[in-house]
Structure formats: structure tokens, C-alpha cells
Design a protein around this motif. Structure first.
Motif, PDB file in Angstrom:
ATOM      1  N   GLN A   1      39.667  83.206 -12.662  1.00  0.00           N
ATOM      2  CA  GLN A   1      38.479  83.117 -13.498  1.00  0.00           C
ATOM      3  C   GLN A   1      38.333  81.739 -14.130  1.00  0.00           C
ATOM      4  OE1 GLN A   1      38.723  86.318 -16.327  1.00  0.00           O
ATOM      5  NE2 GLN A   1      38.366  87.918 -14.791  1.00  0.00           N
ATOM      6  N   GLY A   2      39.432  81.043 -14.299  1.00  0.00           N
ATOM      7  CA  GLY A   2      39.383  79.700 -14.869  1.00  0.00           C
ATOM      8  C   GLY A   2      39.281  78.602 -13.834  1.00  0.00           C
ATOM      9  N   ARG A   3      39.059  78.960 -12.578  1.00  0.00           N
ATOM     10  CA  ARG A   3      38.981  77.976 -11.498  1.00  0.00           C
ATOM     11  C   ARG A   3      37.531  77.645 -11.189  1.00  0.00           C
ATOM     12  NH1 ARG A   3      41.434  75.780  -6.937  1.00  0.00           N
ATOM     13  NH2 ARG A   3      40.212  75.961  -5.018  1.00  0.00           N
ATOM     14  N   SER A   4      37.191  76.348 -11.184  1.00  0.00           N
ATOM     15  CA  SER A   4      35.822  75.923 -10.897  1.00  0.00           C
ATOM     16  C   SER A   4      35.598  75.685  -9.410  1.00  0.00           C
ATOM     17  CB  SER A   4      35.489  74.644 -11.679  1.00  0.00           C
ATOM     18  OG  SER A   4      36.401  73.603 -11.343  1.00  0.00           O
ATOM     19  N   LEU A   5      36.663  75.368  -8.675  1.00  0.00           N
ATOM     20  CA  LEU A   5      36.563  75.146  -7.237  1.00  0.00           C
ATOM     21  C   LEU A   5      36.591  76.480  -6.500  1.00  0.00           C
ATOM     22  CD1 LEU A   5      39.032  72.146  -7.102  1.00  0.00           C
ATOM     23  CD2 LEU A   5      36.558  72.021  -6.709  1.00  0.00           C
ATOM     24  N   PRO A   6      36.065  76.517  -5.285  1.00  0.00           N
ATOM     25  CA  PRO A   6      36.037  77.803  -4.565  1.00  0.00           C
ATOM     26  C   PRO A   6      37.422  78.256  -4.134  1.00  0.00           C
ATOM     27  CG  PRO A   6      35.275  76.019  -3.155  1.00  0.00           C
ATOM     28  CD  PRO A   6      35.414  75.437  -4.524  1.00  0.00           C
ATOM     29  N   SER A   7      37.586  79.555  -4.001  1.00  0.00           N
ATOM     30  CA  SER A   7      38.808  80.152  -3.454  1.00  0.00           C
ATOM     31  C   SER A   7      38.391  81.214  -2.457  1.00  0.00           C
ATOM     32  CB  SER A   7      39.684  80.745  -4.562  1.00  0.00           C
ATOM     33  OG  SER A   7      38.972  81.730  -5.280  1.00  0.00           O
ATOM     34  N   VAL A   8      39.238  81.457  -1.480  1.00  0.00           N
ATOM     35  CA  VAL A   8      38.924  82.386  -0.401  1.00  0.00           C
ATOM     36  C   VAL A   8      39.906  83.552  -0.428  1.00  0.00           C
ATOM     37  CG1 VAL A   8      38.680  82.696   2.095  1.00  0.00           C
ATOM     38  CG2 VAL A   8      37.992  80.533   1.028  1.00  0.00           C
ATOM     39  N   ALA A   9      39.378  84.745  -0.694  1.00  0.00           N
ATOM     40  CA  ALA A   9      40.152  85.976  -0.541  1.00  0.00           C
ATOM     41  C   ALA A   9      39.985  86.415   0.907  1.00  0.00           C
ATOM     42  CB  ALA A   9      39.655  87.046  -1.500  1.00  0.00           C
ATOM     43  N   VAL A  10      40.992  86.217   1.722  1.00  0.00           N
ATOM     44  CA  VAL A  10      40.816  86.381   3.160  1.00  0.00           C
ATOM     45  C   VAL A  10      40.557  87.836   3.548  1.00  0.00           C
ATOM     46  CG1 VAL A  10      42.189  84.324   3.661  1.00  0.00           C
ATOM     47  CG2 VAL A  10      43.299  86.555   3.643  1.00  0.00           C
ATOM     48  N   GLN A  11      40.909  88.795   2.684  1.00  0.00           N
ATOM     49  CA  GLN A  11      40.633  90.191   3.032  1.00  0.00           C
ATOM     50  C   GLN A  11      39.131  90.459   3.125  1.00  0.00           C
ATOM     51  OE1 GLN A  11      42.505  92.150  -0.469  1.00  0.00           O
ATOM     52  NE2 GLN A  11      40.487  92.991  -0.921  1.00  0.00           N
ATOM     53  N   GLU A  12      38.313  89.544   2.612  1.00  0.00           N
ATOM     54  CA  GLU A  12      36.865  89.706   2.634  1.00  0.00           C
ATOM     55  C   GLU A  12      36.195  88.983   3.800  1.00  0.00           C
ATOM     56  OE1 GLU A  12      35.651  88.318  -1.179  1.00  0.00           O
ATOM     57  OE2 GLU A  12      36.697  89.906  -2.276  1.00  0.00           O
ATOM     58  N   LEU A  13      36.966  88.303   4.645  1.00  0.00           N
ATOM     59  CA  LEU A  13      36.370  87.554   5.753  1.00  0.00           C
ATOM     60  C   LEU A  13      35.769  88.500   6.786  1.00  0.00           C
ATOM     61  CD1 LEU A  13      39.037  84.758   6.397  1.00  0.00           C
ATOM     62  CD2 LEU A  13      36.879  84.576   5.134  1.00  0.00           C
ATOM     63  N   PRO A  14      34.584  88.185   7.294  1.00  0.00           N
ATOM     64  CA  PRO A  14      34.019  89.008   8.367  1.00  0.00           C
ATOM     65  C   PRO A  14      34.817  88.843   9.652  1.00  0.00           C
ATOM     66  CG  PRO A  14      32.665  87.052   7.982  1.00  0.00           C
ATOM     67  CD  PRO A  14      33.684  87.089   6.881  1.00  0.00           C
ATOM     68  N   GLY A  15      34.895  89.909  10.421  1.00  0.00           N
ATOM     69  CA  GLY A  15      35.594  89.853  11.705  1.00  0.00           C
ATOM     70  C   GLY A  15      37.022  90.328  11.670  1.00  0.00           C
ATOM     71  N   LEU A  16      37.571  90.571  10.484  1.00  0.00           N
ATOM     72  CA  LEU A  16      38.934  91.087  10.406  1.00  0.00           C
ATOM     73  C   LEU A  16      38.995  92.534  10.894  1.00  0.00           C
ATOM     74  CD1 LEU A  16      40.069  89.890   6.860  1.00  0.00           C
ATOM     75  CD2 LEU A  16      40.794  88.927   9.046  1.00  0.00           C
ATOM     76  N   GLN A  17      40.136  92.897  11.421  1.00  0.00           N
ATOM     77  CA  GLN A  17      40.409  94.299  11.736  1.00  0.00           C
ATOM     78  C   GLN A  17      41.292  94.836  10.610  1.00  0.00           C
ATOM     79  OE1 GLN A  17      42.070  94.636  15.696  1.00  0.00           O
ATOM     80  NE2 GLN A  17      40.378  93.512  16.628  1.00  0.00           N
ATOM     81  N   LEU A  18      40.704  95.681   9.756  1.00  0.00           N
ATOM     82  CA  LEU A  18      41.392  96.148   8.565  1.00  0.00           C
ATOM     83  C   LEU A  18      41.824  97.599   8.713  1.00  0.00           C
ATOM     84  CD1 LEU A  18      39.137  94.555   5.796  1.00  0.00           C
ATOM     85  CD2 LEU A  18      41.313  93.706   6.706  1.00  0.00           C
ATOM     86  N   ARG A  19      42.925  97.928   8.062  1.00  0.00           N
ATOM     87  CA  ARG A  19      43.463  99.274   8.042  1.00  0.00           C
ATOM     88  C   ARG A  19      43.534  99.759   6.599  1.00  0.00           C
ATOM     89  NH1 ARG A  19      46.148 101.005  12.494  1.00  0.00           N
ATOM     90  NH2 ARG A  19      47.438 102.372  11.221  1.00  0.00           N
ATOM     91  N   HIS A  20      43.484 101.079   6.429  1.00  0.00           N
ATOM     92  CA  HIS A  20      43.613 101.685   5.117  1.00  0.00           C
ATOM     93  C   HIS A  20      44.725 102.729   5.173  1.00  0.00           C
ATOM     94  CE1 HIS A  20      39.633  99.863   4.936  1.00  0.00           C
ATOM     95  NE2 HIS A  20      39.745  99.889   3.619  1.00  0.00           N
ATOM     96  N   PHE A  21      45.406 102.895   4.069  1.00  0.00           N
ATOM     97  CA  PHE A  21      46.473 103.886   4.013  1.00  0.00           C
ATOM     98  C   PHE A  21      45.879 105.288   4.072  1.00  0.00           C
ATOM     99  CE2 PHE A  21      48.410 100.237   1.769  1.00  0.00           C
ATOM    100  CZ  PHE A  21      49.498 100.049   2.604  1.00  0.00           C
ATOM    101  N   VAL A  22      46.556 106.158   4.797  1.00  0.00           N
ATOM    102  CA  VAL A  22      46.075 107.529   4.979  1.00  0.00           C
ATOM    103  C   VAL A  22      47.226 108.496   4.721  1.00  0.00           C
ATOM    104  CG1 VAL A  22      44.327 106.869   6.662  1.00  0.00           C
ATOM    105  CG2 VAL A  22      46.602 107.514   7.458  1.00  0.00           C
ATOM    106  N   GLU A  23      46.878 109.729   4.394  1.00  0.00           N
ATOM    107  CA  GLU A  23      47.880 110.781   4.320  1.00  0.00           C
ATOM    108  C   GLU A  23      48.337 111.124   5.727  1.00  0.00           C
ATOM    109  OE1 GLU A  23      49.459 112.071   2.034  1.00  0.00           O
ATOM    110  OE2 GLU A  23      48.347 111.992   0.148  1.00  0.00           O
ATOM    111  N   SER A  24      49.608 111.385   5.892  1.00  0.00           N
ATOM    112  CA  SER A  24      50.125 111.736   7.207  1.00  0.00           C
ATOM    113  C   SER A  24      51.366 112.580   7.046  1.00  0.00           C
ATOM    114  CB  SER A  24      50.455 110.468   8.013  1.00  0.00           C
ATOM    115  OG  SER A  24      51.618 109.851   7.506  1.00  0.00           O
ATOM    116  N   ASP A  25      51.918 112.982   8.186  1.00  0.00           N
ATOM    117  CA  ASP A  25      53.170 113.735   8.160  1.00  0.00           C
ATOM    118  C   ASP A  25      54.343 112.862   7.736  1.00  0.00           C
ATOM    119  OD1 ASP A  25      51.868 115.983   9.022  1.00  0.00           O
ATOM    120  OD2 ASP A  25      52.266 115.602  11.147  1.00  0.00           O
ATOM    121  N   HIS A  26      54.115 111.558   7.719  1.00  0.00           N
ATOM    122  CA  HIS A  26      55.184 110.638   7.346  1.00  0.00           C
ATOM    123  C   HIS A  26      54.951 110.155   5.924  1.00  0.00           C
ATOM    124  CE1 HIS A  26      56.030 110.858  11.558  1.00  0.00           C
ATOM    125  NE2 HIS A  26      54.928 110.240  11.879  1.00  0.00           N
ATOM    126  N   ALA A  27      54.679 111.056   5.025  1.00  0.00           N
ATOM    127  CA  ALA A  27      54.360 110.693   3.642  1.00  0.00           C
ATOM    128  C   ALA A  27      55.559 110.040   2.967  1.00  0.00           C
ATOM    129  CB  ALA A  27      53.960 111.934   2.858  1.00  0.00           C
TER     130      ALA A  27
END
Length: 301
Positions: A89-115
Motif C-alpha cells: 500500500q505504501g508503494r508508488s511503483l507498480p507491482s505484479v501479483a502473478v496469480q492474476e496474470l491471464p493465461g495461467l492454469q490455476l488449481r483450487h483446493f478441493v475436498e477429497s478422500d485424501h483429506a
């Protein structure tokens, strides 16, 4: 003498140009990708020291100053480095959160038998539906991140734009070779059961046909109760010969308790590449080491 003076002037101007485009990454894997893009032009810095957890790192005042002043900053995002948003919040220059880049293949945690075996003691959020932020362990995502870095560096340093783009092309070719090499390397152990202490490897596993049988998720240096330990040992005993992987720098004290008297081998997988130098080939070395660690242990059973 005039030619020598001109050569020195050119070298000094090149050094000045490189110094003007400082790159800082939050974690080592992003530094390894940036190093491939910057090869021959500059050397990226990394915020977290070896062995530090990106989930709960405590910034020093000098770290805060670096974060706020560096020209280009890359981090995974709030799902990984929860300590960074307030500082940014105190940074004036840009920063890149790469999780927001278009084109990524993202996964989400799910419930499974291997809890998770000890789901109440997470040191970060792996609840179903939340983003799995260990996204750098998929070569496709590394390519997307490198493309953004090359574009940013080319815009910030036009004099070296051709070099950044050439480095990106070379990195992309190496990723193709890496992907083929990893598929061949792990093919012989696909389907063999193993356990991990941290659910950090799903991207790698999904890409190369692997699947952990369970996660012994515990808070660092916290010994769970006897009931939990007994349940974990029952899982291991029912599985038979297997491997249990922890992450450096510390092996959980629970590992020896769980494996005592069972046909279990203890080994390490380093998702952050703490010991890898930030140079060309570093990212490939990170994934090669994961494959070697998995295959080496599982083939020895």
C-alpha cells in the motif's frame, strides 16, 4: 585512446542502464524465472531468504524500504504472501501479483478422500475452494510469468529489449525440453503411493501423472495428540512400503514418530529451490530436483 574511451563510456552506460531496472521477486522460484529473462543484462533480487516461509514472513525495515523503492516487483499474490499487501500500500511503483496474470492454469483446493490428517492446525489456508498458489510448479505457468517479465523489462529498458525477448524464446524452448524430460522421468513411478507434510505439489503432480496418498498437515514444531498420531500411523501401515516427504530446512519432529518400525522412507522435496542459484537453468533445476526426489525414493521401495 579515443576508442578505449568510447568503449569505457559504453560499458559504463550499460551498467547504469542495468542499475536503473532493478527487479525484486518475493520468492526464489520467481527469481529463477526472472534470472532466465534477465540473463546477460541484470540479476534479480529476492525478498525471502533461504528457508523462510512465504506464508508468514516478518519483514525487516530494510525489506520494507526495498519493496517500496524497487523498479519492478513480482510476487505470487495474497493467497501466498499474506504479509505483503499491507506493505505494498505504501508503494508508488507498480507491482505484479502473478496469480492474476491471464493465461495461467490455476488449481483450487478441493475436498477429497485424501483429506488433511490434522486440518485444524494449518499455518495457511488450504480450505476447499481457495486458490492453490504454488502455481510456479507448472512449466506452462512459468512461461506465462516469463512473458510478462520480458514485456515489463522491455518497456522499462528498451535498449535491451531484443536481449530480453531472445532470452524469453530460449527459456520457452528449454521449458519444452523440460516438460518432455519430466514426463519420461516420472513415468515409472506413476501410481505408487506416497505422503507429504505440505500440500504444495499438486500442480507438478497433475502435470506428470502423480498423486499423493495423503497429507500430514501440521503446524511447524507442534506435536499433535496421540489420537492423531495413531491415525496417521494406521494410514501408513495400511499403505505398506511408501515414502513420506517433508520440505527443507527442517524435517517435522513427527516424521520419525510416524515412520518408526514401518517400511517408510523419509525424504525431502523443495518446492522453493532454496539452494538453487539464480541463473540460466535454475528454474529447470528446481523441477528436475523435484522429479529426482520423488523418483529416487519411490523406486527404492
Amino acid at each position: 585512446m579515443s576508442r578505449l574511451f568510447l568503449l569505457v563510456a559504453l560499458l559504463l552506460s550499460a551498467v547504469t542502464a542495468r542499475a536503473d531496472v532493478q527487479v525484486l521477486t518475493s520468492i526464489k522460484p520467481l527469481q529463477l524465472i526472472a534470472a532466465a529473462v534477465e540473463d546477460g543484462v541484470g540479476r534479480p533480487d529476492v525478498l525471502l531468504p533461504p528457508g523462510a516461509s512465504p506464508h508468514n514472513f516478518a519483514l525487516r525495515p530494510s525489506d520494507v524500504r526495498q519493496v517500496q523503492s524497487v523498479r519492478l516487483l513480482y510476487w505470487i499474490g495474497p493467497d501466498m504472501e499474506g504479509f505483503l499487501p499491507r506493505v505494498l500500500q505504501g508503494r508508488s511503483l507498480p507491482s505484479v501479483a502473478v496469480q492474476e496474470l491471464p493465461g495461467l492454469q490455476l488449481r483450487h483446493f478441493v475436498e477429497s478422500d485424501h483429506a488433511h490428517e490434522d486440518a485444524d492446525e494449518h499455518d495457511h489456508d488450504h480450505r476447499p475452494g481457495t486458490l492453490d498458489a504454488h502455481l510456479w510448479l507448472l512449466p506452462h505457468n512459468a512461461r506465462v510469468i516469463a512473458e510478462r517479465m520480458a514485456a515489463d523489462l522491455s518497456a522499462a529498458d528498451p535498449a535491451n529489449a531484443a536481449r530480453y525477448q531472445a532470452n524469453l524464446a530460449a527459456f520457452s524452448e528449454r521449458l519444452d525440453a523440460l516438460d518432455a524430460r519430466l514426463k519420461a522421468r516420472v513415468a515409472g513411478v506413476a501410481g505408487k503411493p506416497y505422503f507429504v507434510f505440505h500440500e504444495a505439489f499438486d500442480y507438478f503432480e497433475a502435470a506428470y501423472g502423480l498423486q499423493h496418498a495423503g497429507v500430514f498437515s501440521i503446524a511447524h514444531e507442534v506435536q499433535p495428540g496421540a489420537r492423531h498420531v495413531a491415525a496417521m500411523r494406521e494410514r501408513l501401515q495400511a499403505t505398506g512400503p511408501t515414502c513420506v516427504f517433508s520440505e527443507p530446512p527442517l524435517r517435522p519432529r513427527l516424521a520419525e514418530t510416524l515412520s518408526a518400525g514401518l517400511p517408510v522412507k523419509l525424504a525431502e522435496l523443495d518446492a522453493l529451490g532454496a539452494r538453487i542459484e539464480p541463473k540460466v537453468g535454475g528454474y529447470e533445476q528446481l523441477l528436475d530436483a523435484l522429479a529426482d526426489g520423488l523418483v529416487g525414493c519411490l523406486q527404492s521401495l
